[in-house]
Enzyme design. Structure first.
Site, short mmCIF file in Angstrom:
data_model
loop_
_atom_site.label_atom_id
_atom_site.label_comp_id
_atom_site.label_asym_id
_atom_site.label_seq_id
_atom_site.Cartn_x
_atom_site.Cartn_y
_atom_site.Cartn_z
N ARG A 34 -7.16 -21.84 7.26
CA ARG A 34 -5.88 -22.49 7.55
C ARG A 34 -4.97 -21.60 8.40
O ARG A 34 -4.13 -22.11 9.15
CB ARG A 34 -5.17 -22.87 6.25
CG ARG A 34 -5.76 -24.13 5.63
CD ARG A 34 -5.09 -24.47 4.33
NE ARG A 34 -5.38 -25.84 3.92
CZ ARG A 34 -4.93 -26.39 2.79
NH1 ARG A 34 -4.20 -25.68 1.95
NH2 ARG A 34 -5.23 -27.64 2.51
N LYS A 197 -14.82 -36.87 -10.22
CA LYS A 197 -14.24 -38.10 -10.76
C LYS A 197 -14.17 -39.27 -9.77
O LYS A 197 -13.71 -39.08 -8.64
CB LYS A 197 -12.82 -37.82 -11.25
CG LYS A 197 -12.76 -36.90 -12.45
CD LYS A 197 -11.32 -36.68 -12.77
CE LYS A 197 -11.11 -35.82 -14.00
NZ LYS A 197 -9.69 -35.46 -14.10
N GLY A 349 -11.74 -29.13 0.19
CA GLY A 349 -12.00 -27.70 0.03
C GLY A 349 -13.45 -27.34 -0.29
O GLY A 349 -14.01 -26.44 0.32
N GLY A 372 -6.19 -33.33 0.05
CA GLY A 372 -5.45 -34.54 -0.33
C GLY A 372 -4.95 -35.31 0.87
O GLY A 372 -4.99 -36.55 0.89
#
Ligand code: 3PG
Ligand code: MG
Length: 390
Positions: A34, A197, A349, A372
């Site tokens: 980043r 999930k 990630g 996200g």
């Protein structure tokens, strides 16, 4: 989106929101992706004659003001190294008068990094008073923090309303690259989704299924689908609340969804567990699936062959444990092997660190710096940061 070229920065102090929320352990930055990704914008601003570039970011999720373990200080030397020029770290709270004075005292051409903007109480509430205090730090504002563009926070969208503003080169590149996955993607279009999930990825799955030709589902979330089909999944992770949803998706898009047929199971959730390969729908009672099996790796690789557009988010197994990293590594290899004729994008990630570890990151069309944020974009949502740059 207003881009950098539309902003007059010559002789100006430019406040730049970057996303330096990087993994730091023991005071040492573990992955500088980043930081490196922010260089084109910093360099473009300096070349365009900006008086100063003042970088602002969050790090982690501090809740009670300044805390040493959430300091951005370890990022300054890393940025200095990759940028090749000194970076002044300003240790005060970003909105303090001391910080303002330090910014005003910067010599011409200097680059500065502010302390974690989440040390200021109003940041996550997009507080009007904080917006005004941050706006004092620059004559213009650039949003380059694609990884934070889904947050309607002071330093992302709030301050933008108070200064001339534009999206940075990283923000622009990310929105363009991910946008291609939504707008007229070339077919065959194959998506690989993993992670623990279903609930975390459901909106992306639902938004992409109508468009894609195949969706390969691995990782812990696959067991919810297998259980929904009546399979025996032993002690594998699953979400009973999503069984109906999984059944509905299988009924509607069953011919597009590819599930693992074999599984590497373990007798404990541990790096040293005993393992066996079994059919995914026949996992013994005391065992849990921790990775996709060899047949599934092969089948997923086959399903990717010939794809013109590929998006991958989420690991295929518990890849933090070497024993269960094989599936994720196989997908990283398969995506890299697709080569030039395929538009391939990796986000999130874990999948990004798998492709980086494989040493084949340069064989993928685009690696997103947003987790996200990339998911929300692919859910079809408007990102507050991107909207603020319009
Ligand atoms: C990320 O790492 O996903 C971004 O930096 C956003 O961080 P946040 O989820 O704490 O807002
Ligand atoms: Mg605007």
């Amino acid at each position: 989106m207003q881009n950098l070229k539309s902003l007059n920065v010559s002789g100006q102090r430019v406040l730049v929101r970057v996303d330096y929320n990087v993994p730091i352990s023991g005071g040492v930055v573990q992955d500088d992706t980043r930081v490196t990704a922010s260089l084109p914008t910093i360099r473009a601003l300096l070349e365009a004659g900006a008086r100063n570039v003042i970088l602002m970011s969050h790090f982690g999720r501090p809740k009670n003001g300044p805390e040493e373990k959430y300091s951005l200080k370890p990022v300054a030397p890393v940025l200095e190294g990759v940028l090749g020029q000194p970076v002044t770290f300003i240790a005060g709270t970003a909105d303090s008068d001391e910080t303002l004075a330090a910014v005003q005292a910067l010599p011409e051409g200097a680059v500065a990094l502010l302390e974690n903007v989440r040390f200021s109480a109003g940041e996550e509430k997009n507080d009007a008073d904080l917006n005004a205090r941050l706006a004092r730090l620059g004559d213009a504002f650039v949003l380059d923090a694609f990884g934070s563009a889904h947050r309607a926070h002071s330093s992302v969208s709030g301050v933008a309303g108070l200064l001339p503003h534009a999206g940075g080169l990283l923000l622009e590149a990310e929105v363009t690259a991910l946008g291609k996955l939504l707008n007229n993607p070339e077919h065959p279009y194959v998506v690989i989704i993993g992670g623990a999930k279903v609930s975390d990825k459901l909106l992306v799955i639902e938004n992409l299924l109508p468009t894609v030709d195949r969706m390969l589902i691995g990782g812990g979330m696959a067991y919810t689908f297998v259980k929904a089909q009546g399979g025996k999944i032993g002690r594998s992770i699953h979400e009973d609340d999503f069984l109906d949803k999984a059944r509905e998706l299988l009924a509607r898009y069953g011919e597009k969804i590819v599930l693992p047929t074999d599984t590497l199971v373990a007798d404990a959730f541990s790096a040293e567990a005993n393992t066996r390969v079994v059919p995914t729908a026949e996992i013994p009672d005391d065992w849990e699936g921790l990775d996709i099996g060899p047949d599934s790796r092969e089948a997923f690789t086959q399903a990717l062959a010939g794809a013109k557009t590929v998006f991958w988010n989420g690991p295929m197994g518990v890849f933090e444990f070497e024993k269960f990293a094989g599936g994720t590594n196989a997908i990283a290899q398969a995506v890299a092997d697709l080569g030039e004729g395929t538009y391939s994008v990796i986000g999130g990630g874990d999948s990004v660190s798998a492709i980086n570890k494989s040493g084949q990151a340069d064989r993928v069309s685009h690696i997103s710096t947003g987790g996200g944020a990339s998911l929300e974009l692919l859910e079809g949502k408007a990102l507050p940061g991107v909207e603020a740059m319009k």
